[in-house]
Design a protein around this motif. Structure first.
Motif, PDB file in Angstrom:
ATOM      1  N   CYS A   1      13.241   1.224   2.213  1.00 30.12           N
ATOM      2  CA  CYS A   1      12.721   1.599   3.122  1.00 30.12           C
ATOM      3  C   CYS A   1      12.955   1.735   4.697  1.00 30.12           C
ATOM      4  CB  CYS A   1      11.492   0.263   3.193  1.00 30.12           C
ATOM      5  SG  CYS A   1      10.310   0.291   4.738  1.00 30.12           S
ATOM      6  N   PRO A   2      12.153   3.004   4.751  1.00 27.80           N
ATOM      7  CA  PRO A   2      13.049   3.390   6.526  1.00 27.80           C
ATOM      8  C   PRO A   2      12.449   2.886   7.783  1.00 27.80           C
ATOM      9  CG  PRO A   2      10.941   4.762   5.554  1.00 27.80           C
ATOM     10  CD  PRO A   2      11.458   3.398   5.165  1.00 27.80           C
ATOM     11  N   ILE A   3      11.921   1.366   7.389  1.00 27.73           N
ATOM     12  CA  ILE A   3      11.493   0.801   8.661  1.00 27.73           C
ATOM     13  C   ILE A   3      11.388  -0.626   8.276  1.00 27.73           C
ATOM     14  CG2 ILE A   3       9.418  -0.443   9.937  1.00 27.73           C
ATOM     15  CD1 ILE A   3       8.002   2.423   8.949  1.00 27.73           C
TER      16      ILE A   3
ATOM     17  N   ALA B   1       5.323   3.517   4.032  1.00 25.53           N
ATOM     18  CA  ALA B   1       6.516   3.764   5.371  1.00 25.53           C
ATOM     19  C   ALA B   1       7.019   4.961   5.939  1.00 25.53           C
ATOM     20  CB  ALA B   1       7.177   2.877   4.549  1.00 25.53           C
ATOM     21  N   GLY B   2       6.836   5.909   4.672  1.00 24.89           N
ATOM     22  CA  GLY B   2       7.192   7.251   4.835  1.00 24.89           C
ATOM     23  C   GLY B   2       6.456   8.227   5.678  1.00 24.89           C
ATOM     24  N   ARG B   3       4.425   7.580   5.719  1.00 30.46           N
ATOM     25  CA  ARG B   3       3.395   8.024   6.495  1.00 30.46           C
ATOM     26  C   ARG B   3       3.899   7.963   7.778  1.00 30.46           C
ATOM     27  NH1 ARG B   3      -1.573   9.494   4.573  1.00 30.46           N
ATOM     28  NH2 ARG B   3      -1.850   8.964   2.289  1.00 30.46           N
TER      29      ARG B   3
ATOM     30  N   ARG C   1       6.865   6.969   8.977  1.00 30.36           N
ATOM     31  CA  ARG C   1       7.860   7.639   9.969  1.00 30.36           C
ATOM     32  C   ARG C   1       8.259   8.583  11.041  1.00 30.36           C
ATOM     33  NH1 ARG C   1      13.000   8.217   6.762  1.00 30.36           N
ATOM     34  NH2 ARG C   1      12.083   8.167   4.399  1.00 30.36           N
ATOM     35  N   GLY C   2       8.838   8.342  12.505  1.00 26.74           N
ATOM     36  CA  GLY C   2       8.023   9.235  13.283  1.00 26.74           C
ATOM     37  C   GLY C   2       7.576   8.372  14.595  1.00 26.74           C
TER      38      GLY C   2
ATOM     39  N   GLU D   1      -0.975   5.679  13.730  1.00 24.54           N
ATOM     40  CA  GLU D   1      -0.764   7.126  14.855  1.00 24.54           C
ATOM     41  C   GLU D   1      -0.756   7.146  15.897  1.00 24.54           C
ATOM     42  OE1 GLU D   1      -0.459  11.648  14.166  1.00 24.54           O
ATOM     43  OE2 GLU D   1      -1.304  10.692  12.441  1.00 24.54           O
TER      44      GLU D   1
ATOM     45  N   GLU E   1       7.614   5.472  15.941  1.00 28.71           N
ATOM     46  CA  GLU E   1       8.733   4.145  16.223  1.00 28.71           C
ATOM     47  C   GLU E   1       8.511   2.863  16.503  1.00 28.71           C
ATOM     48  OE1 GLU E   1      10.341   5.377  20.735  1.00 28.71           O
ATOM     49  OE2 GLU E   1       8.855   6.668  20.260  1.00 28.71           O
TER      50      GLU E   1
END
Length: 400
Positions: free
Chosen positions: A263-265, A233-235, A237-238, A204, A240
């Motif tokens: 996985c969202p990534i 991956a959840g952490r 998310r957002g 971040e 980019e």
């Protein structure tokens, strides 16, 4: 009347590639200056104040020579400086001496017979150093860079990523600023070095300092379980993040398939792809989004080109990476990535962490962009006297 000056001698014609036979294979373990420390989830890769060992290999045939490089990183793989030297000297060199230098496929078959495969390719770093040296030799004998030798070069420049590794959250800003000052606009973050919350906070912070839109990807170097990777991956998310590189152990095929499904990534595989057949397995199981091309991990340029072609034909995205190579390895990777038109930033971080005092005219890096060399072979001029000055005997005196 003084005689007229004689005309300069005509350049020697290119060597007849058909007649070149491998006469000698030499290894040099060299201690290179380390610019800064570098760590991955498995341990230290480079330590400031201590030399970084690389094994350079010289292959000679009928007055023409080529050079390759192996990067021993026990924190990343099982090959050490000692094992690479003995593998090349005692097994790979005897297997190829006397063979036609042009027969790269035959050389790789000889490597396989000398050091066979286990679950995947055996001794890839040692094999890579000889294979790359053979490519360099052939390019020099023909008087052309590797792209011309292959008939394949899709780009002239490759964008590099700046590596953030091991820094705490308050230190991230300085690292990103240093990269930006040197012209880097893309960033790769090594995770798995802290607890999950700290890893996420570091990423971040990189995003905050790099700014929106800057390419950013993360690499866990096998540091997580499936559940931990999904939490991470959840952490992320957002933020980019464009790729989640090697989150699980290399041989956890079932886990990587499960991860890719949820996985969202996008999941990128590095250590899992030691041989083209590994990529084929992951493609059939639909367990991969992105394949990482890495010359040394695949045992050299011959097998790396097969892996890249398979990824392209299978519709799998390619990204590029290296092993904190010095300039010989850097050049080999650039030729491979240019041949396959990799247009995303790549992790070729050697210049960030080690120096290459043995290299004369070499790879030009400007503003975070590497220019693919135009000289014959790899396009790196090696000062052999400097190589010999830097050489250490790792078998009797140990690692410096």
């Amino acid at each position: 009347m003084s005689p007229e000056p004689s005309a300069p001698p005509a350049p020697a014609p290119p060597a007849n590639l058909r007649d070149l036979r491998i006469e000698r294979v030499e290894t040099f373990a060299v201690a290179l200056p380390t610019r800064r420390s570098f760590g991955v989830a498995g341990g230290a890769v480079a330590v400031a104040g201590r030399p970084s060992l690389r094994v350079l290999v010289k292959v000679s045939a009928d007055g023409v020579s080529g050079w390759g490089e192996a990067t021993p990183i026990p924190a990343w793989t099982y090959e050490t400086a000692e094992s690479i030297v003995t593998t090349v000297d005692r097994y790979l060199a005897p297997a190829v001496i006397g063979r036609p230098a042009w027969d790269l496929d035959g050389a790789n078959a000889a490597f396989e017979r000398a050091i066979n495969r286990g679950f995947s390719i055996g001794a890839p770093l040692a094999k890579s150093a000889v294979d790359v040296a053979l490519h360099d030799l052939l390019g020099r004998a023909a008087g052309v860079p590797l792209g011309v030798l292959w008939g394949r070069r899709r780009t002239e420049r490759i964008e590099l990523g700046w590596i953030v590794s091991g820094q705490s959250v308050p230190e991230v800003g300085d690292s990103v600023a240093e990269g930006r000052d040197l012209g880097y606009g893309a960033f790769k973050v090594k995770i798995g070095l802290h607890d999950e919350a700290t890893d996420a906070a570091v990423v971040e912070a990189v995003r905050a300092h790099a700014g929106d839109g800057a390419p950013l990807w993360v690499d866990a170097n096998q540091g997580y379980t499936v559940h931990a990777a999904l939490r991470m991956a959840g952490r992320l998310r957002g933020l980019e993040v464009t790729a989640f590189e090697q989150p699980l152990p290399a041989n956890d095929v079932a886990g990587l398939r499960r991860l890719r499904e949820t996985c969202p990534i996008p999941v990128a595989l590095d250590e899992s792809l030691r041989h083209p057949s590994d990529l084929s397995t992951f493609v059939r199981l639909e367990a991969i989004d992105i394949a990482i091309a890495k010359v040394q991990r695949n045992g050299g340029l011959t097998l790396s080109r097969r892996l890249c072609a398979l990824a392209e034909d299978s519709g799998v995205q390619l990204m590029g990476s290296g092993l904190t190579d010095s300039d010989l390895g850097l050049a080999a990777s650039l030729h491979l990535f240019a041949a396959h038109g990799i247009d995303t930033p790549v992790d070729l971080n050697g210049r960030q962490f080690v120096e290459s005092p043995y290299a004369g005219p070499t790879v030009r890096v400007e503003g975070g962009t590497a220019h693919v060399p135009d000289g014959p072979g790899l396009g790196v001029e090696v000062d052999e006297a400097e190589v010999r000055r830097l050489a250490v005997d790792v078998l009797t005196t140990g690692v410096p």
